[in-house]
Design a protein around this motif. Structure first.
Motif, mmCIF file in Angstrom:
data_model
loop_
_atom_site.group_PDB
_atom_site.id
_atom_site.type_symbol
_atom_site.label_atom_id
_atom_site.label_comp_id
_atom_site.label_asym_id
_atom_site.label_seq_id
_atom_site.Cartn_x
_atom_site.Cartn_y
_atom_site.Cartn_z
ATOM 1 N N UNK A 1 11.937 11.698 5.651
ATOM 2 C CA UNK A 1 10.874 10.708 5.573
ATOM 3 C C UNK A 1 11.510 9.332 5.368
ATOM 4 N N UNK A 2 11.085 8.393 6.169
ATOM 5 C CA UNK A 2 11.569 7.016 6.068
ATOM 6 C C UNK A 2 10.504 6.168 5.369
ATOM 7 N N UNK A 3 10.936 5.374 4.383
ATOM 8 C CA UNK A 3 9.997 4.557 3.616
ATOM 9 C C UNK A 3 10.182 3.078 3.947
ATOM 10 N N UNK A 4 9.069 2.388 4.126
ATOM 11 C CA UNK A 4 9.084 0.949 4.375
ATOM 12 C C UNK A 4 9.230 0.210 3.047
ATOM 13 N N UNK A 5 10.115 -0.778 3.026
ATOM 14 C CA UNK A 5 10.350 -1.602 1.840
ATOM 15 C C UNK A 5 10.576 -3.040 2.256
ATOM 16 N N UNK A 6 10.572 -3.939 1.290
ATOM 17 C CA UNK A 6 10.964 -5.325 1.518
ATOM 18 C C UNK A 6 10.229 -5.999 2.655
ATOM 19 N N UNK A 7 10.993 -6.672 3.514
ATOM 20 C CA UNK A 7 10.405 -7.423 4.633
ATOM 21 C C UNK A 7 9.628 -6.524 5.578
ATOM 22 N N UNK A 8 10.132 -5.316 5.802
ATOM 23 C CA UNK A 8 9.458 -4.383 6.702
ATOM 24 C C UNK A 8 8.075 -4.016 6.150
ATOM 25 N N UNK A 9 7.990 -3.804 4.847
ATOM 26 C CA UNK A 9 6.706 -3.519 4.210
ATOM 27 C C UNK A 9 5.830 -4.779 4.216
ATOM 28 N N UNK A 10 6.418 -5.913 3.883
ATOM 29 C CA UNK A 10 5.683 -7.177 3.859
ATOM 30 C C UNK A 10 5.103 -7.565 5.206
ATOM 31 N N UNK A 11 5.765 -7.158 6.265
ATOM 32 C CA UNK A 11 5.289 -7.477 7.620
ATOM 33 C C UNK A 11 3.899 -6.894 7.878
ATOM 34 N N UNK A 12 3.567 -5.802 7.230
ATOM 35 C CA UNK A 12 2.245 -5.189 7.386
ATOM 36 C C UNK A 12 1.133 -6.174 7.015
ATOM 37 N N UNK A 13 1.407 -7.023 6.035
ATOM 38 C CA UNK A 13 0.401 -7.968 5.554
ATOM 39 C C UNK A 13 0.322 -9.222 6.423
ATOM 40 N N UNK A 14 1.296 -9.408 7.274
ATOM 41 C CA UNK A 14 1.301 -10.563 8.177
ATOM 42 C C UNK A 14 0.828 -10.221 9.580
ATOM 43 N N UNK A 15 0.655 -8.924 9.862
ATOM 44 C CA UNK A 15 0.345 -8.535 11.239
ATOM 45 C C UNK A 15 -0.986 -7.816 11.422
ATOM 46 N N UNK A 16 -1.689 -7.493 10.344
ATOM 47 C CA UNK A 16 -2.980 -6.822 10.561
ATOM 48 C C UNK A 16 -3.984 -7.819 11.128
ATOM 49 N N UNK A 17 -4.992 -7.298 11.802
ATOM 50 C CA UNK A 17 -5.927 -8.158 12.547
ATOM 51 C C UNK A 17 -7.289 -8.342 11.883
ATOM 52 N N UNK A 18 -7.690 -7.409 11.019
ATOM 53 C CA UNK A 18 -9.051 -7.472 10.475
ATOM 54 C C UNK A 18 -9.128 -7.165 8.978
ATOM 55 N N UNK A 19 -8.683 -5.948 8.598
ATOM 56 C CA UNK A 19 -8.877 -5.507 7.224
ATOM 57 C C UNK A 19 -7.614 -4.863 6.642
ATOM 58 N N UNK A 20 -7.438 -5.076 5.356
ATOM 59 C CA UNK A 20 -6.396 -4.397 4.584
ATOM 60 C C UNK A 20 -7.068 -3.834 3.340
ATOM 61 N N UNK A 21 -7.011 -2.524 3.183
ATOM 62 C CA UNK A 21 -7.638 -1.845 2.044
ATOM 63 C C UNK A 21 -6.591 -1.079 1.267
ATOM 64 N N UNK A 22 -6.699 -1.116 -0.051
ATOM 65 C CA UNK A 22 -5.776 -0.373 -0.913
ATOM 66 C C UNK A 22 -6.572 0.493 -1.868
ATOM 67 N N UNK A 23 -6.184 1.742 -1.979
ATOM 68 C CA UNK A 23 -6.679 2.608 -3.038
ATOM 69 C C UNK A 23 -5.541 2.767 -4.030
ATOM 70 N N UNK A 24 -5.811 2.428 -5.298
ATOM 71 C CA UNK A 24 -4.844 2.566 -6.389
ATOM 72 C C UNK A 24 -5.352 3.637 -7.335
ATOM 73 N N UNK A 25 -4.528 4.629 -7.609
ATOM 74 C CA UNK A 25 -4.992 5.731 -8.458
ATOM 75 C C UNK A 25 -4.142 5.937 -9.704
ATOM 76 N N UNK A 26 -3.117 5.159 -9.891
ATOM 77 C CA UNK A 26 -2.215 5.347 -11.031
ATOM 78 C C UNK A 26 -2.691 4.516 -12.225
ATOM 79 N N UNK A 27 -2.456 5.038 -13.426
ATOM 80 C CA UNK A 27 -2.818 4.300 -14.641
ATOM 81 C C UNK A 27 -1.773 3.253 -14.995
ATOM 82 N N UNK A 28 -0.625 3.298 -14.338
ATOM 83 C CA UNK A 28 0.443 2.360 -14.649
ATOM 84 C C UNK A 28 1.351 2.207 -13.440
ATOM 85 N N UNK A 29 1.869 1.013 -13.272
ATOM 86 C CA UNK A 29 2.872 0.715 -12.250
ATOM 87 C C UNK A 29 3.989 -0.036 -12.962
#
Length: 171
Positions: free
Chosen positions: A1-29
């Motif tokens: 399994x390959x995981x996106x990090x850093x700039x590669x992960x950040x690029x997701x927020x610069x390239x979406x066209x309409x919506x970005x949704x996050x579900x957070x389920x942890x009590x701590x980060x």
């Protein structure tokens, strides 16, 4: 399994066209940049959240172009210090244009929501978030299976339907 990090992960927020949704389920980060602010929050000290400023700028720019950020945070009751801190921080992200809602863990369980975090971009790009046992973010896994993407869209809709607006939840 390959995981996106850093700039590669950040690029997701610069390239979406309409919506970005996050579900957070942890009590701590565990995030090095948040830890200092969390400690100040718990101690009742002022903090200008320097680590959050780039995120707020990005949200303002994106929402000014008509893009939509939304998030549902699943929280345990009684609230952890981290969850209380998150509710306090959400006033700033909401003010920048991201809509954050809250859902108690018991309701999430009754509704069959997953026990993992994810981002869903444009209802078609699914990124499952991975964390280590110390609550540190390891990276995001791109999921391309159409049936999993549809299931996560369903979970997004269920979570959103049952969640409470940040300002209402905070009171």
């Amino acid at each position: 399994m390959s995981l996106l990090l850093g700039d590669e992960f950040g690029e997701l927020f610069r390239t979406f066209k309409h919506t970005a949704f996050r579900l957070e389920v942890r009590d701590r980060y565990d995030s090095a940049y948040e830890n200092s602010s969390l400690q100040k929050f718990v101690a009742g000290e002022d903090d200008d959240l320097p680590w959050m400023q780039d995120w707020l700028v990005m949200i303002r720019e994106a929402t000014s172009k008509g893009l939509r950020f939304s998030r549902v945070r699943v929280v345990s009751l009684p609230l952890t210090d981290y969850s209380r801190f998150g509710i306090w921080c959400a006033q700033f992200t909401n003010g920048a244009g991201e809509e954050i809602r809250y859902l108690t863990r018991d309701v999430a369980g009754q509704e069959g929501l997953p026990n993992h975090d994810y981002w869903l971009f444009d209802s078609r790009k699914l990124i499952r978030m991975h964390f280590d046992d110390a609550d540190r973010f390891l990276g995001g896994e791109l999921i391309e299976d159409p049936s999993e993407i549809v299931q996560h869209n369903y979970w997004r809709d269920v979570a959103w339907h049952h969640a409470v607006r940040r300002d209402d939840f905070a009171t």
